[in-house]
Scaffold this motif. Sequence first.
Motif, mmCIF file in Angstrom:
data_model
loop_
_atom_site.group_PDB
_atom_site.id
_atom_site.type_symbol
_atom_site.label_atom_id
_atom_site.label_comp_id
_atom_site.label_asym_id
_atom_site.label_seq_id
_atom_site.Cartn_x
_atom_site.Cartn_y
_atom_site.Cartn_z
ATOM 1 N N ALA A 183 123.625 63.122 96.826
ATOM 2 C CA ALA A 183 122.963 62.081 97.617
ATOM 3 C C ALA A 183 123.905 61.478 98.645
ATOM 4 C CB ALA A 183 122.417 60.996 96.692
ATOM 5 N N ASP A 184 125.185 61.316 98.268
ATOM 6 C CA ASP A 184 126.152 60.733 99.200
ATOM 7 C C ASP A 184 126.529 61.726 100.294
ATOM 8 O OD1 ASP A 184 126.247 58.295 97.835
ATOM 9 O OD2 ASP A 184 127.703 59.082 96.412
ATOM 10 N N LEU A 185 126.664 63.009 99.924
ATOM 11 C CA LEU A 185 126.950 64.015 100.947
ATOM 12 C C LEU A 185 125.760 64.158 101.892
ATOM 13 C CD1 LEU A 185 128.777 66.099 102.184
ATOM 14 C CD2 LEU A 185 128.017 67.762 100.460
ATOM 15 N N ALA A 186 124.546 64.024 101.358
ATOM 16 C CA ALA A 186 123.360 64.057 102.216
ATOM 17 C C ALA A 186 123.405 62.913 103.220
ATOM 18 C CB ALA A 186 122.091 63.971 101.367
ATOM 19 N N ASN A 187 123.872 61.756 102.779
ATOM 20 C CA ASN A 187 123.990 60.611 103.681
ATOM 21 C C ASN A 187 125.005 60.894 104.790
ATOM 22 O OD1 ASN A 187 123.245 57.966 104.425
ATOM 23 N ND2 ASN A 187 125.088 57.140 103.471
ATOM 24 N N VAL A 188 126.089 61.595 104.434
ATOM 25 C CA VAL A 188 127.087 61.991 105.439
ATOM 26 C C VAL A 188 126.446 62.931 106.460
ATOM 27 C CG1 VAL A 188 129.220 63.281 105.819
ATOM 28 C CG2 VAL A 188 129.069 61.682 103.907
ATOM 29 N N LEU A 189 125.747 63.946 105.984
ATOM 30 C CA LEU A 189 125.128 64.913 106.886
ATOM 31 C C LEU A 189 124.108 64.249 107.797
ATOM 32 C CD1 LEU A 189 126.481 67.152 105.173
ATOM 33 C CD2 LEU A 189 124.351 68.430 105.376
ATOM 34 N N HIS A 190 123.345 63.324 107.248
ATOM 35 C CA HIS A 190 122.302 62.662 108.036
ATOM 36 C C HIS A 190 122.886 61.940 109.240
ATOM 37 C CE1 HIS A 190 118.602 60.597 108.990
ATOM 38 N NE2 HIS A 190 119.219 59.433 108.887
ATOM 39 N N HIS A 191 124.112 61.445 109.117
ATOM 40 C CA HIS A 191 124.721 60.671 110.188
ATOM 41 C C HIS A 191 125.553 61.530 111.147
ATOM 42 C CE1 HIS A 191 123.689 57.363 107.427
ATOM 43 N NE2 HIS A 191 123.624 56.640 108.521
ATOM 44 N N ASP A 206 125.169 78.050 98.508
ATOM 45 C CA ASP A 206 123.722 77.901 98.370
ATOM 46 C C ASP A 206 123.333 76.790 97.393
ATOM 47 O OD1 ASP A 206 123.511 79.944 100.137
ATOM 48 O OD2 ASP A 206 122.786 81.446 98.713
ATOM 49 N N ASP A 207 124.002 76.724 96.234
ATOM 50 C CA ASP A 207 123.641 75.724 95.228
ATOM 51 C C ASP A 207 123.933 74.315 95.718
ATOM 52 O OD1 ASP A 207 122.742 77.632 93.474
ATOM 53 O OD2 ASP A 207 124.638 77.792 92.383
ATOM 54 N N ARG A 208 125.099 74.137 96.350
ATOM 55 C CA ARG A 208 125.460 72.814 96.857
ATOM 56 C C ARG A 208 124.513 72.396 97.984
ATOM 57 N NH1 ARG A 208 127.975 67.933 95.859
ATOM 58 N NH2 ARG A 208 129.642 67.423 97.325
ATOM 59 N N LEU A 209 124.194 73.327 98.869
ATOM 60 C CA LEU A 209 123.277 73.009 99.956
ATOM 61 C C LEU A 209 121.895 72.676 99.406
ATOM 62 C CD1 LEU A 209 122.586 72.735 102.911
ATOM 63 C CD2 LEU A 209 122.296 75.217 103.041
ATOM 64 N N ALA A 210 121.465 73.389 98.376
ATOM 65 C CA ALA A 210 120.162 73.100 97.762
ATOM 66 C C ALA A 210 120.128 71.679 97.208
ATOM 67 C CB ALA A 210 119.868 74.110 96.657
ATOM 68 N N ASP A 211 121.194 71.275 96.516
ATOM 69 C CA ASP A 211 121.259 69.923 95.961
ATOM 70 C C ASP A 211 121.224 68.875 97.065
ATOM 71 O OD1 ASP A 211 121.429 70.936 93.399
ATOM 72 O OD2 ASP A 211 123.617 70.811 93.296
ATOM 73 N N VAL A 212 121.924 69.148 98.167
ATOM 74 C CA VAL A 212 121.982 68.191 99.274
ATOM 75 C C VAL A 212 120.634 68.108 99.991
ATOM 76 C CG1 VAL A 212 123.040 67.729 101.520
ATOM 77 C CG2 VAL A 212 124.466 68.408 99.584
ATOM 78 N N LEU A 213 119.990 69.256 100.208
ATOM 79 C CA LEU A 213 118.690 69.259 100.883
ATOM 80 C C LEU A 213 117.673 68.400 100.140
ATOM 81 C CD1 LEU A 213 118.127 72.947 102.090
ATOM 82 C CD2 LEU A 213 118.433 70.914 103.505
ATOM 83 N N GLU A 215 118.083 65.711 98.793
ATOM 84 C CA GLU A 215 118.327 64.287 99.012
ATOM 85 C C GLU A 215 118.153 63.868 100.465
ATOM 86 O OE1 GLU A 215 118.757 62.457 96.486
ATOM 87 O OE2 GLU A 215 119.108 64.000 94.978
ATOM 88 N N LEU A 216 117.829 64.807 101.350
ATOM 89 C CA LEU A 216 117.711 64.504 102.772
ATOM 90 C C LEU A 216 116.276 64.167 103.164
ATOM 91 C CD1 LEU A 216 119.990 67.272 104.331
ATOM 92 C CD2 LEU A 216 120.302 64.811 104.627
ATOM 93 N N PRO A 217 116.097 63.402 104.245
ATOM 94 C CA PRO A 217 114.744 63.199 104.774
ATOM 95 C C PRO A 217 114.128 64.531 105.199
ATOM 96 C CG PRO A 217 116.305 61.650 105.763
ATOM 97 C CD PRO A 217 117.114 62.656 104.997
ATOM 98 N N GLU A 218 112.808 64.588 105.233
ATOM 99 C CA GLU A 218 112.113 65.844 105.514
ATOM 100 C C GLU A 218 112.498 66.424 106.872
ATOM 101 O OE1 GLU A 218 107.965 65.106 105.082
ATOM 102 O OE2 GLU A 218 108.023 65.225 102.885
#
Length: 458
Positions: A183-191, A206-213, A215-218
């Motif tokens: 969730a925190d890495l998703a917040n980093v990517l979003h910004h 792939d697994d890490r990206l799946a977890d991050v996706l 948590e990201l907005p659509e």
Amino acid sequence: MAAGAPRFFVSHISGVAAFDPAGDQVGRVRDLVVMLRVGGRPPRLLGLVVELPSRRRIFLPMNRVTAVQAGQVITTGVLNVRRFEQRPTERLVFGELLDRRVTLVETGEEVTVLDLSVHQLPARRGWVIDRVFVRKGKKGGAFRRGKGETLTVEWSAVSGFSLEEQGQGAESLLATFEQLRPADLANVLHHLSAKRRAEVAAALDDDRLADVLEELPEDDQVEILGKLKEERAAHVLEAMDPDDAADLLSELPEEDKERLLDLMQPDDAADMRRLMAYEEHTAGGLMTTEPIVLRPDATVADALARIRNPDLSPAHAAQVYVCRPPEETPTGKYLGTVHFQRLLRDPPYTLVGSILDDDLQSLAPEASLPLVAGFFATYDMVAAPVVDEAGALLGAVTVDDVLDHMLPDDWRETEFHLNEDDAPDRDDGAEGGSGADDADGRDVGDDDEGVVTDGGRA
């Protein structure tokens, strides 16, 4: 790093806590904001991007930093809690400067930026980035041991920071944030910028990206998935929780959705199609098709072994569902649920079929979102079985999925600990700093001829 150290490498303060003078934690450092200058002059460090506990990102001017110590940043305690917005002439160190390919002026050789050194000017007259830690060798080899010589050079000894780079690497940025929760890495990517977001996503496994996706907005999910090669996009979807993957697929154009489903493993594609057949805001549309399912002759030890899986979320691991074979959803007859607490109370050899909670109601796949939410509130549950008319377990709904669909679409952009309208006004005068601050604390300095300007900021 000594207290009040006049020099530090940026990688050393990634994620460190920022404290006020009383010792209370303000937030964590997520990036550094610099302004590039002409003529090979070292960039001025304007301040830090600090993430508050509410996940709001604010700008902390360097003239509000009283010390940079080992594992922490000390501030004056005077903060402007307005949300940070990057300006056109500003650069984010972690987001834009690390992993960049630059050129050694003397030899013309291309090198990769691994780290940057920040130095405090005499008489506390500001901070600048004066040295660059680089690795020689081919692009993409930044963190491969033994691949290329490393060296530290003066800022003026390299060129290329001011150019827009295509295909910038992401190894240093990922190493900086490798300990972050999804969730925190998703917040980093979003910004990050769309370009940098795509580069970081490409570098994640792939697994890490799946977890991050998940948590990201659509909008971010669709953007990132659309920039992946189709075969990899299918693998990432397979690694996501089925309900999240189905939600993402539903956002895609029909032809793209079918193409990705055709590239997925047949069993995974079948789960996706089954989930997409239900209305979005029903138990069937919310559920995952991969709950923990055991046969009645399994033991408590078997159940505990299953819920120890570190890849399971706490909600998914809160209970196991006991069914007749087959154990894959849709299962044989659903018999009941065994809660985690009950598993801890009974001997390991106990059969799960003998400790069932068979009084707990199940949800029908067509149950509406308000009905599902009422179920969780009534029975104080974090997960619930979804069972069809024939008595087969179709999947399970978890409370996080219910919240995702009940909260506003922009809930990831909303802080619940501090409402923007309730934020106190802060005095951002240039106490203790050099030069003058603009409206939100950017230190614009007064001694920098040739500084890249931004609407009157020198």
